[in-house]
Design a protein around this motif. Structure first.
Motif, PDB file in Angstrom:
ATOM      1  N   ILE A 150      13.666 -17.784  10.156  1.00 30.61           N
ATOM      2  CA  ILE A 150      12.771 -17.373   9.230  1.00 30.61           C
ATOM      3  C   ILE A 150      13.078 -16.873   7.761  1.00 30.61           C
ATOM      4  CG2 ILE A 150      11.160 -15.148   8.918  1.00 30.61           C
ATOM      5  CD1 ILE A 150      11.506 -13.983  11.786  1.00 30.61           C
ATOM      6  N   PRO A 151      12.110 -17.728   7.158  1.00 28.53           N
ATOM      7  CA  PRO A 151      12.727 -17.346   4.965  1.00 28.53           C
ATOM      8  C   PRO A 151      13.280 -16.639   4.443  1.00 28.53           C
ATOM      9  CG  PRO A 151      10.745 -18.701   5.744  1.00 28.53           C
ATOM     10  CD  PRO A 151      11.105 -18.604   6.598  1.00 28.53           C
ATOM     11  N   ILE A 152      14.293 -16.288   4.314  1.00 26.47           N
ATOM     12  CA  ILE A 152      15.105 -14.321   3.646  1.00 26.47           C
ATOM     13  C   ILE A 152      13.506 -13.560   2.580  1.00 26.47           C
ATOM     14  CG2 ILE A 152      15.842 -13.480   2.326  1.00 26.47           C
ATOM     15  CD1 ILE A 152      18.194 -15.197   2.757  1.00 26.47           C
ATOM     16  N   PRO A 153      12.321 -14.499   2.237  1.00 29.89           N
ATOM     17  CA  PRO A 153      11.146 -13.103   1.583  1.00 29.89           C
ATOM     18  C   PRO A 153      10.836 -12.776   2.801  1.00 29.89           C
ATOM     19  CG  PRO A 153      11.555 -15.206   0.280  1.00 29.89           C
ATOM     20  CD  PRO A 153      12.690 -15.719   1.778  1.00 29.89           C
ATOM     21  N   TRP A 154      10.326 -13.318   4.146  1.00 29.74           N
ATOM     22  CA  TRP A 154       9.184 -13.050   4.469  1.00 29.74           C
ATOM     23  C   TRP A 154      10.162 -11.837   5.605  1.00 29.74           C
ATOM     24  CZ3 TRP A 154       4.305 -13.702   4.546  1.00 29.74           C
ATOM     25  CH2 TRP A 154       3.988 -14.721   3.837  1.00 29.74           C
ATOM     26  N   ALA A 155      11.245 -12.811   6.046  1.00 31.99           N
ATOM     27  CA  ALA A 155      12.040 -11.526   6.523  1.00 31.99           C
ATOM     28  C   ALA A 155      11.458 -10.159   6.222  1.00 31.99           C
ATOM     29  CB  ALA A 155      13.458 -11.767   7.059  1.00 31.99           C
ATOM     30  N   ILE A 156      12.456 -10.614   4.721  1.00 30.31           N
ATOM     31  CA  ILE A 156      12.752  -8.874   3.840  1.00 30.31           C
ATOM     32  C   ILE A 156      11.064  -7.945   4.217  1.00 30.31           C
ATOM     33  CG2 ILE A 156      12.739  -7.663   1.971  1.00 30.31           C
ATOM     34  CD1 ILE A 156      14.610 -10.086   1.105  1.00 30.31           C
ATOM     35  N   VAL A 157      10.200  -8.730   4.123  1.00 25.21           N
ATOM     36  CA  VAL A 157       8.665  -7.956   4.260  1.00 25.21           C
ATOM     37  C   VAL A 157       8.715  -7.601   5.315  1.00 25.21           C
ATOM     38  CG1 VAL A 157       6.525  -8.314   4.228  1.00 25.21           C
ATOM     39  CG2 VAL A 157       8.477  -9.775   2.695  1.00 25.21           C
ATOM     40  N   ALA A 158       8.958  -8.114   6.060  1.00 24.74           N
ATOM     41  CA  ALA A 158       9.174  -7.991   7.385  1.00 24.74           C
ATOM     42  C   ALA A 158       9.682  -6.713   7.772  1.00 24.74           C
ATOM     43  CB  ALA A 158       8.635  -8.866   8.869  1.00 24.74           C
ATOM     44  N   ILE A 159      11.046  -6.180   7.576  1.00 26.68           N
ATOM     45  CA  ILE A 159      11.848  -5.416   8.285  1.00 26.68           C
ATOM     46  C   ILE A 159      11.168  -4.301   7.103  1.00 26.68           C
ATOM     47  CG2 ILE A 159      13.860  -4.508   7.516  1.00 26.68           C
ATOM     48  CD1 ILE A 159      14.369  -7.330   7.859  1.00 26.68           C
ATOM     49  N   THR A 160      10.439  -4.219   5.887  1.00 24.75           N
ATOM     50  CA  THR A 160      10.134  -3.082   5.648  1.00 24.75           C
ATOM     51  C   THR A 160       9.118  -2.592   5.791  1.00 24.75           C
ATOM     52  OG1 THR A 160      11.296  -4.580   3.454  1.00 24.75           O
ATOM     53  CG2 THR A 160       9.196  -2.500   2.582  1.00 24.75           C
ATOM     54  N   ILE A 161       8.291  -3.307   6.582  1.00 32.16           N
ATOM     55  CA  ILE A 161       6.913  -2.622   6.983  1.00 32.16           C
ATOM     56  C   ILE A 161       7.381  -1.878   8.359  1.00 32.16           C
ATOM     57  CG2 ILE A 161       4.977  -3.503   7.872  1.00 32.16           C
ATOM     58  CD1 ILE A 161       4.524  -6.028   6.697  1.00 32.16           C
ATOM     59  N   LEU A 162       7.917  -2.511   9.056  1.00 29.94           N
ATOM     60  CA  LEU A 162       8.972  -1.725  10.225  1.00 29.94           C
ATOM     61  C   LEU A 162       9.288  -0.710  10.566  1.00 29.94           C
ATOM     62  CD1 LEU A 162      10.863  -4.780  12.190  1.00 29.94           C
ATOM     63  CD2 LEU A 162       8.215  -3.035  13.211  1.00 29.94           C
ATOM     64  N   ALA A 163      10.321  -0.172   8.905  1.00 27.89           N
ATOM     65  CA  ALA A 163      11.051   1.212   8.632  1.00 27.89           C
ATOM     66  C   ALA A 163       9.864   1.824   8.159  1.00 27.89           C
ATOM     67  CB  ALA A 163      12.121   0.554   7.645  1.00 27.89           C
ATOM     68  N   LEU A 164       8.752   1.602   7.334  1.00 27.13           N
ATOM     69  CA  LEU A 164       7.835   2.118   6.611  1.00 27.13           C
ATOM     70  C   LEU A 164       6.482   2.683   7.180  1.00 27.13           C
ATOM     71  CD1 LEU A 164       6.712   0.239   3.102  1.00 27.13           C
ATOM     72  CD2 LEU A 164       7.677   2.064   3.261  1.00 27.13           C
ATOM     73  N   ILE A 165       6.617   2.177   8.490  1.00 29.82           N
ATOM     74  CA  ILE A 165       5.203   2.750   9.778  1.00 29.82           C
ATOM     75  C   ILE A 165       6.232   3.835   9.971  1.00 29.82           C
ATOM     76  CG2 ILE A 165       4.618   2.438  12.020  1.00 29.82           C
ATOM     77  CD1 ILE A 165       4.829  -1.152  10.804  1.00 29.82           C
ATOM     78  N   TYR A 166       7.498   4.380  10.367  1.00 34.09           N
ATOM     79  CA  TYR A 166       7.720   4.773  11.247  1.00 34.09           C
ATOM     80  C   TYR A 166       8.425   6.367  10.453  1.00 34.09           C
ATOM     81  CZ  TYR A 166      12.795   4.007  11.185  1.00 34.09           C
ATOM     82  OH  TYR A 166      14.315   3.213  10.317  1.00 34.09           O
ATOM     83  N   THR A 167       8.473   5.603   8.558  1.00 30.13           N
ATOM     84  CA  THR A 167       8.986   6.735   8.209  1.00 30.13           C
ATOM     85  C   THR A 167       7.881   7.287   7.661  1.00 30.13           C
ATOM     86  OG1 THR A 167      10.894   5.125   7.381  1.00 30.13           O
ATOM     87  CG2 THR A 167      10.612   7.422   5.666  1.00 30.13           C
ATOM     88  N   THR A 168       7.124   6.566   7.170  1.00 34.43           N
ATOM     89  CA  THR A 168       5.455   7.332   6.480  1.00 34.43           C
ATOM     90  C   THR A 168       4.635   8.072   7.826  1.00 34.43           C
ATOM     91  OG1 THR A 168       5.165   5.275   5.218  1.00 34.43           O
ATOM     92  CG2 THR A 168       3.342   6.911   5.722  1.00 34.43           C
ATOM     93  N   MET A 169       4.738   7.821   9.193  1.00 28.60           N
ATOM     94  CA  MET A 169       4.421   8.705  10.092  1.00 28.60           C
ATOM     95  C   MET A 169       4.763   9.921  10.090  1.00 28.60           C
ATOM     96  SD  MET A 169       3.082   6.421  12.853  1.00 28.60           S
ATOM     97  CE  MET A 169       4.726   5.984  14.052  1.00 28.60           C
ATOM     98  N   GLY A 170       6.633   9.882  10.248  1.00 32.91           N
ATOM     99  CA  GLY A 170       7.348  11.386  10.516  1.00 32.91           C
ATOM    100  C   GLY A 170       7.506  11.803   9.976  1.00 32.91           C
ATOM    101  N   GLY A 171       8.303  11.086   8.635  1.00 30.82           N
ATOM    102  CA  GLY A 171       9.183  11.937   7.484  1.00 30.82           C
ATOM    103  C   GLY A 171      10.639  11.934   7.992  1.00 30.82           C
TER     104      GLY A 171
END
Length: 534
Positions: A150-171
């Motif tokens: 996977i190209p690095i820019p796309w991988a960066i976006v994917a990882i960010t989204i994963l971390a944001l999902i549970y951080t935004t939900m649970g603090g």
């Protein structure tokens, strides 16, 4: 290279577990305070593991072996100082922040000096944390690119989204408990890698260790009194002690989770866990790099951060790539979630709530903090992509970047704690001059970066004190937010000076914390014995 079905299963199960935990923990978050610091019921050991997992990021998992592959165990000297660091942080920093009941630790700067110094300190945090989080994102994207293409820019976006999902939900609750799970995956993965290196070594391990010793790879104690060498025992125990004091004592991301501990004792115990665990953890990561040098017989790599990934590929062990990918994701996501949460908290508490929407409802600030979590996730993608041009150890690169800013933090808190006469105007002059001095040292001398904190902090404190005397004159009384001022406040109010054997007064060292000094001496002796006995 084949990322097998087994590898994908390991990674997908890990990702799903994090998302489920975030959703489950997020159901109980109803206020901005709960989102920022948790429920106040989290056990100290979970907070401690979260502190460890947050700082031991993907940078350590990839960068520490890369650094050791280049420099051997000498680089470990940078991380010997944690017992002294934790001793100082638990005595001087934590009582101030815990007793105040704040969500942002930079509110201390306003109480001690004024609103401008608070804004400056919070801005420094947001800038430095943004840069370091970008490096962590890049390190993780490097893994996904290596094993999946996977190209690095796309991988960066994917990882960010994963971390944001549970951080935004649970603090913060989601941050802490997913950190505990991620720490188990991270350290389990590192141990598996080390065992695999031992088992698959092309020569008997005794011969390998002897060769490593002959090549100077097992020498961790360098007594050279040369300030241009970054990995001497002196830079580790002096320069980097001050560096790490600011990382753990004056860093919103690290301190914020302790503010939700059940008691001051629990807050301190969570940090003491880091004081004892840091050395064996870093030894593990650096020793993996040394063993990899023996495995590959010093073969050069175009990008040393790929070494552990390449070993997982070369080993041919089923599922090892999946374990490694999950471990690096665990290391990265534990730090990313903490960074997003703490940066959002500082942005809302220090700027939005203070300057834009005073007196709004708690529900409004909770929504604002969640929105800022998403905003910072988007912003950090930019420096992460820029790090793709780096080929040296990302752990070393990040440490160098951080060294430019920690002097200002050290100076601001040092003057706040121990100076009677420092005022805000003088302090800000000192901060500016401190940055100029560090720039001059970094660009005009060969002094190694571990000394930048001492130099920058010394310049900030010296100039800040002199400028305060010239601009504001002598101050008659100690600030109530200095160490002497706090002691006087406790004496006057009759407030308890200890709870369950833990001091509540800033500036007092807890007797049980002194064992950290003994532990430090034992670790140094152990490193000397390791090289001598091989």
């Amino acid at each position: 290279m084949t990322f097998s079905t087994l590898d994908w299963t390991i990674v997908l199960v890990f990702i799903a577990a994090n998302l489920v935990m975030g959703w489950f923990l997020g159901r109980g978050v109803k206020t901005a305070k709960e989102f920022n610091i948790g429920s106040g019921k989290t056990p100290w050991w979970a907070i401690g593991v979260s502190v460890i997992a947050t700082y031991i990021s993907a940078l350590s998992f990839l960068g520490a072996p890369a650094w050791a592959y280049s420099d051997g165990l000498a680089a470990l000297a940078i991380h010997l100082n944690y017992p002294i660091v934790i001793l100082g942080v638990t005595a001087f920093f934590l009582p101030f922040f815990y007793n105040s009941g704040v969500a942002s630790i930079y509110e201390y700067q306003e109480r001690r000096f004024g609103p401008t110094s608070r804004a400056v300190m919070s801005t420094i945090f947001l800038v430095t944390q943004g840069l370091s989080t970008g490096a962590i994102l890049y390190a993780t994207a490097l893994v996904l690119q290596f094993i999946t293409g996977i190209p690095i820019p796309w991988a960066i976006v994917a990882i960010t989204i994963l971390a944001l999902i549970y951080t935004t939900m649970g603090g913060m609750l989601a941050v802490i408990w997913t950190d505990v799970f991620q720490a188990a995956v991270l350290f389990g993965g590192a141990i598996v890698i080390m065992i695999a290196l031992f088992v698959l070594m092309p020569e008997p391990i005794g011969e390998v260790l002897a060769n490593l010793k002959a090549a100077g790879r097992l020498s961790a104690i360098d007594l050279t009194p040369d300030p241009t060498v970054p990995t001497t025992i002196w830079s580790g125990l002096i320069g980097m002690t001050l560096f790490h004091v600011t990382v753990y004592g004056a860093n919103q991301m690290m301190v914020q989770r302790t503010l939700g501990a059940k008691s001051i004792g629990d807050a301190k115990k969570s940090y003491l866990l880091m004081g004892y665990a840091a050395f064996p953890i870093y030894f593990l990561f650096f020793f993996i790099g040394v063993l990899a040098w023996g495995y590959y017989q010093g073969r050069p790599f175009e990008n040393t951060n790929d070494i552990i990934l390449q070993f997982a590929l070369d080993s041919g062990i089923p599922g090892l790539l999946g374990i490694l990918a999950a471990a690096v994701l665990a290391a990265s996501m534990s730090t990313l979630s903490s960074a997003f949460n703490s940066m959002a908290t500082a942005s809302v508490v220090d700027f939005y709530e203070r300057y834009f929407r005073k007196g709004a409802s708690d529900a409004h600030y909770l929504a604002a903090t969640r929105i800022m979590t998403l905003v910072w996730g988007a912003i950090i993608i930019v420096p992460a992509i820029l790090y793709a041009n780096s080929t040296g150890s990302i752990l070393e690169v990040l440490s160098k970047i951080g060294s430019y800013f920690v002097g200002a933090k050290l100076g601001m808190y040092g003057l706040g704690f121990f100076s009677r006469h420092t005022t805000e105007r003088g302090l800000l002059v000192g901060v500016f001059v401190g940055f100029v001095v560090i720039w001059a040292v970094a660009t005009r001398t060969d002094i190694a970066w571990p000394w930048y904190c001492l130099i920058g902090g010394g310049a900030t404190m010296g100039v800040g004190w002199i400028a305060s005397r010239l601009l504001s004159g002598k101050q008659a009384d100690w600030s109530p937010y200095s160490i002497p001022g706090q002691r006087a406040r406790f004496e006057a109010s009759g407030a308890p000076t200890s709870i369950d054997g833990w001091s509540t007064v800033p500036g007092r060292i807890d007797p049980r914390s002194l064992w950290l000094v003994v532990y430090l001496a034992a670790t140094i002796a152990g490193l000397i014995a390791l090289e001598a006995l091989v």
